[in-house]
Design a protein around this motif. Sequence first.
Motif, short mmCIF file in Angstrom:
data_model
loop_
_atom_site.label_atom_id
_atom_site.label_comp_id
_atom_site.label_asym_id
_atom_site.label_seq_id
_atom_site.Cartn_x
_atom_site.Cartn_y
_atom_site.Cartn_z
N GLY A 132 -12.94 3.57 3.98
CA GLY A 132 -13.96 2.57 3.71
C GLY A 132 -15.30 2.95 4.32
O GLY A 132 -15.36 3.70 5.30
N ALA A 173 -10.61 -3.31 8.01
CA ALA A 173 -10.15 -3.87 6.75
C ALA A 173 -11.24 -4.72 6.10
O ALA A 173 -11.43 -4.70 4.88
CB ALA A 173 -8.89 -4.70 6.98
N ALA A 217 -1.32 -3.30 4.59
CA ALA A 217 -2.16 -2.17 5.01
C ALA A 217 -2.73 -2.40 6.40
O ALA A 217 -2.70 -1.51 7.25
CB ALA A 217 -3.28 -1.95 4.00
N ARG A 218 -3.26 -3.60 6.65
CA ARG A 218 -3.81 -3.88 7.97
C ARG A 218 -2.72 -3.82 9.03
O ARG A 218 -2.93 -3.30 10.13
CB ARG A 218 -4.48 -5.26 7.98
N PRO A 260 0.79 -1.23 0.00
CA PRO A 260 0.00 0.00 0.00
C PRO A 260 0.82 1.28 0.00
O PRO A 260 0.25 2.36 0.16
CB PRO A 260 -0.80 -0.12 1.30
N LYS A 311 -13.88 -2.47 4.49
CA LYS A 311 -13.43 -1.97 3.18
C LYS A 311 -13.50 -3.07 2.14
O LYS A 311 -13.92 -2.84 1.00
CB LYS A 311 -12.00 -1.44 3.29
N ARG A 312 -13.10 -4.28 2.53
CA ARG A 312 -13.11 -5.40 1.58
C ARG A 312 -14.53 -5.73 1.13
O ARG A 312 -14.77 -6.00 -0.06
CB ARG A 312 -12.46 -6.62 2.24
N GLN A 343 -6.20 4.47 3.85
CA GLN A 343 -7.34 3.57 3.74
C GLN A 343 -8.61 4.34 4.07
O GLN A 343 -8.67 5.03 5.09
CB GLN A 343 -7.20 2.39 4.72
#
Length: 373
Positions: free
Chosen positions: A301, A217, A257-258, A102, A220-221, A299
């Motif tokens: 989301g 996360a 990213a996480r 990322p 967002k996914r 990020q």
Amino acid sequence: MAEAGDGYRVTGVGPRDFSQLEDAWRPLDKGPDMSAFQSFEWMLLANENVAAERASRLAVRTRYYVVERAGTPVLIAPLRVHLAPISPGHRRGVHLVGRNGPADYLNLVYSEFDPRAAGAALTAAVKDFGVSSVRLERMLVGTQAQEWARGLVGSTASVSEAVRLVLPSSTAEYSAMLSKSTRQNIRTAWNRARSDGVHLEVSISSELNAAEADALAQLKRRREVSRNRRKSSGVDRVVAGARRAYFASLFASSDEARQAMTRTSRPWVLRVHADGAVCAFAFGLADNLGGSRTLRLLQVGIDDAFARYSPGLIGLHHFIDEELEHGRPHWDVIDFTRGEERYKFQLGGTSHGLNTVSLSWRPDLQASSLADP
């Protein structure tokens, strides 16, 4: 270790020995061209994923080339060498570390750019691995390394865009920057929530635990999966899912990213709650590129169940308004980073360029570009 002439010495360090680079790295990552993605802390995380990934089985090698001049480190080149093509996006040649994760802006690591040192590092990589193709991705336009790379003989550059907002001095000035439709959309979103009996609350913190990072996360996914389903056929979704799973199995940095959310020293986290549940979030890092106090948003989301209230848009707008309300904002720049999503421009952002510079590296052709700084 190899002598590169004129007092330069190049040492290649593998990912397992990355920790040995800290003393050389830290004085360099504070330079005016360096972003948070070139910091030792960020690269330590990226390197852990590099060391764990299975890509080495597919002839991918990582080297950190430390270039010294008169015994002092002046540049580190974090390089990934693909000895064979893996896919159209993973071509044979020399690349920068971070392209699979990322990190939005990639670069060589230096305090003051030294073209001879950069050339010595690329020459060492080409010699060590027998490849001549060099592809330096995601370099911020205007940095010294990008300008140097773009001027190399035979280089070509492709351009992509990132978006940032330079904060004005007042809420009135900021409101004037936004379009009439954006201001109306924000008012409508708040009114719609009130009409539906949904209480929206925006909070900012510098704390995020692992469980929360996982939940954000996943949020967002789920949003990405939902959008892809609307855009593609069943067969396309199966193929795309298989491709993602395959590369995720090779490149452990897909989880970077996480991990960054929980392991950075001072994360910045915006949450929008709807009746107590998180319905939108933004995660960022503090940066000081070019001396500006910059918040880089990595990020963002939202929960599709609350999309009618535009929680991401109104949450970020609320944050920016609060920053400006008292005339002493903590930030000079809000960097929305790569991509040209609509909300970034709705919030007043403007585009700035990134270059991917490609060339065939031949030191004998680059003499004019390797002059003393």
